[in-house]
Design a protein around this motif. Structure first.
Motif, PDB file in Angstrom:
ATOM      1  N   VAL A 186       0.850  -1.190   0.000  1.00  7.48           N
ATOM      2  CA  VAL A 186       0.000   0.000   0.000  1.00  7.48           C
ATOM      3  C   VAL A 186       0.888   1.243   0.000  1.00  7.48           C
ATOM      4  N   SER A 187       0.522   2.221  -0.838  1.00  7.01           N
ATOM      5  CA  SER A 187       1.182   3.531  -0.810  1.00  7.01           C
ATOM      6  C   SER A 187       0.103   4.612  -0.928  1.00  7.01           C
ATOM      7  N   PHE A 188       0.412   5.806  -0.360  1.00  8.13           N
ATOM      8  CA  PHE A 188      -0.602   6.858  -0.272  1.00  8.13           C
ATOM      9  C   PHE A 188      -0.135   8.131  -0.995  1.00  8.13           C
ATOM     10  N   SER A 189      -1.136   8.917  -1.432  1.00 11.67           N
ATOM     11  CA  SER A 189      -0.848  10.192  -2.106  1.00 11.67           C
ATOM     12  C   SER A 189      -2.086  11.089  -2.032  1.00 11.67           C
ATOM     13  N   ASN A 190      -1.857  12.370  -2.396  1.00 13.31           N
ATOM     14  CA  ASN A 190      -2.956  13.344  -2.534  1.00 13.31           C
ATOM     15  C   ASN A 190      -3.796  13.502  -1.276  1.00 13.31           C
ATOM     16  N   ALA A 230      -5.104   5.769  -2.220  1.00 10.30           N
ATOM     17  CA  ALA A 230      -4.278   4.620  -1.835  1.00 10.30           C
ATOM     18  C   ALA A 230      -4.053   3.723  -3.054  1.00 10.30           C
ATOM     19  N   GLU A 231      -2.786   3.460  -3.336  1.00 17.36           N
ATOM     20  CA  GLU A 231      -2.456   2.532  -4.430  1.00 17.36           C
ATOM     21  C   GLU A 231      -2.092   1.189  -3.826  1.00 17.36           C
ATOM     22  N   THR A 232      -2.748   0.128  -4.319  1.00 16.27           N
ATOM     23  CA  THR A 232      -2.520  -1.219  -3.771  1.00 16.27           C
ATOM     24  C   THR A 232      -2.226  -2.200  -4.902  1.00 16.27           C
TER      25      THR A 232
END
Length: 501
Positions: free
Chosen positions: A447-451, A463-465
């Motif tokens: 999981v990675s997060f942005s914006n 969230a990009e998964t």
């Protein structure tokens, strides 16, 4: 022996012509007569002997010489007189004599400082009590010696103040150094007003009115002073009062003490020091006979409030604001006379004072403290939580995705319910997925997060998964936007909706 003027050859004593060059000796002698002769003491005496002076001229010459000698002697005498008059020793002696004999008029004339009769008398009293008249005289004599020897620094100092200063100030009678004797003045302050608005006293032949709102009382030379006068309150109320000033009790800052027929009240407020209670002077309000007072005082420093008149009644009341509640003090009635044993005096205070303890309901205030502490803890927790809001939102989404894996693993919607906002349609969507047996064996690998953004209590984060489940053969990457609502009262974050981007 003679020599030829023309060739320098030696001549016989009676020669008429030089046998060497043929020049006539008589011609040489004639030339010598025509040249001016050099007069020596011997030739001058010979001339005098040969030509006696005219008796009238001689008498005139003697008279001129006598007058010149008399003028020289007179000038010498005048010079010595002026030298003595210009000498600082004479001025030193005048000052010493004036002080030791306590002659105010002579003392005022002997120094360049403009001083009053009160100052002169106070100076005499100070010198007599602090160093002694004989010692002062010795100090004067020492300064005379130092000045004569050219030793720098010609002040008389008692260890606290400069009592007399001498400095070279131009020239006097053209030929001599002029000296100035002065006594430095100091600003005298009286910090305690004694409750008076003004204090009137006699000084230098005039009535001086001192406004007690200005702590500067006067500018004086070193001395011991006692100014008797009248204190005034409200422009018309008069009281006997006095100001004592003793330079011996001061060093950098000279202060006087005001005495008046009044007393003060020293306030002691224990509530300001109750353990754990955050109370300041601004939280406390006091009234005197129904009127606010002590509004600008630092109550934690035991201020003295006044003035209060003897044999008059005063009612003191007050309140304290703490933790959103108001607490009343125990009312106090004062009626003090000047012989009361409850009056105290400090050596550095001008008027006596009565000690008043301002009491509040201590037990009730400690109960309120517990409530305040609980609220403060909540506030601290909330502040800390909101400072780390972005991280908290990320943790919420991460925990939700972990719960999502368990939901599909165990076919239990209850795994994700703690993360979903009440009334959201997310649960319906997930229930439908379970019923259709979609996303079986869901595995969210990273999981990675942005914006991240926040508007009031509404938060958005992407969230990009990378996911695997039974419906696909290869891992797939999803970018999902989550809408989250924050409750500042419960410090809870709930997902209200999401959408795949």
């Amino acid at each position: 022996m003679k020599f030829c003027k023309n060739c320098g050859h030696e001549l016989r004593d009676n020669a008429k012509v030089c046998t060497h060059c043929g020049t006539t000796v008589a011609a040489q002698d004639e030339e010598k007569k025509e040249q001016p002769a050099y007069v020596t003491s011997q030739t001058a005496s010979d001339d005098v002997a040969r030509e006696p002076m005219d008796p009238k001229k001689k008498k005139k010459l003697i008279m001129i010489i006598s007058i010149a000698a008399a003028v020289i002697i007179a000038l010498f005498i005048i010079y010595k007189i002026l030298e003595n008059m210009a000498s600082p020793d004479a001025a030193y002696d005048e000052i010493s004599e004036a002080v030791t004999s306590e002659d105010t008029e002579s003392f005022q004339k002997a120094v360049s400082t403009d001083i009053s009769e009160e100052e002169a008398l106070a100076y005499f009293a100070y010198v007599d009590s602090e160093i002694g008249m004989s010692q002062y005289e010795d100090m004067i004599n020492e300064q005379k010696t130092y000045l004569s020897d050219g030793v720098p620094g010609n002040d008389i100092h008692d260890g606290l103040h400069t009592l007399l200063s001498i400095e070279q100030n131009g020239s006097k009678y053209l030929f001599f150094d002029d000296y100035q004797f002065s006594i430095p003045k100091s600003n005298v302050y009286v910090e305690e007003s004694g409750g008076l608005d003004t204090f009137n006293y006699e000084f230098n032949g005039e009535t001086v009115s001192w406004d007690t709102s200005d702590s500067k009382f006067n500018e004086l030379i070193p001395g011991k002073y006692n100014f008797e006068g009248t204190g005034i309150i409200n422009e018309s109320e008069e009281y006997n009062a006095s100001v004592q000033v003793n330079f011996a009790e001061s060093y950098d800052r000279v202060e006087g003490i005001l005495n008046a027929d009044l007393y003060n009240v020293e306030l002691i407020v224990p509530a300001l020091s109750f353990y754990g209670l955050d109370i300041s002077s601004e939280d406390i309000s006091l009234t005197l006979n129904g009127e606010p007072f002590a509004e600008d005082e630092e109550l934690d420093s035991y201020p003295k409030i006044g003035p209060f008149k003897y044999n008059e009644e005063y009612v003191i009341e007050g309140t304290v604001e703490y933790g959103g509640e108001t607490f009343n003090m125990d009312s106090v009635t004062l009626n003090i006379n000047e012989d009361s044993e409850e009056l105290f005096s400090d050596y550095d205070q001008s008027i006596p004072y009565y000690t008043l303890e301002v009491k509040f309901d201590e037990e009730a205030m400690y109960d309120q403290q517990e409530k305040v502490s609980e609220q403060e803890q909540i506030e601290e927790t909330r502040e800390s939580f909101e400072e780390d809001m972005e991280s908290n939102v990320e943790n919420l989404v991460r925990d939700y995705l972990n719960a999502l894996e368990f939901m599909y693993m165990f076919d239990d919607i209850g795994e994700v319910e703690p993360y979903i906002a009440e009334g959201s349609d997310i649960l319906d969507i997930l229930e439908s997925n379970l019923d259709s047996d979609s996303f079986g064996n869901l595995d969210i690998q990273r999981v990675s997060f942005s914006n991240y953004s926040k508007d009031g209590n509404s938060i958005v984060i992407d969230a990009e998964t990378r996911r695997m489940h039974d419906d696909i053969d290869d891992p797939a990457t999803y970018l999902t936007r989550y809408n989250i609502e924050y409750d500042p009262e419960t410090l809870e974050l709930k997902i209200t909706s999401f959408s795949d981007l």
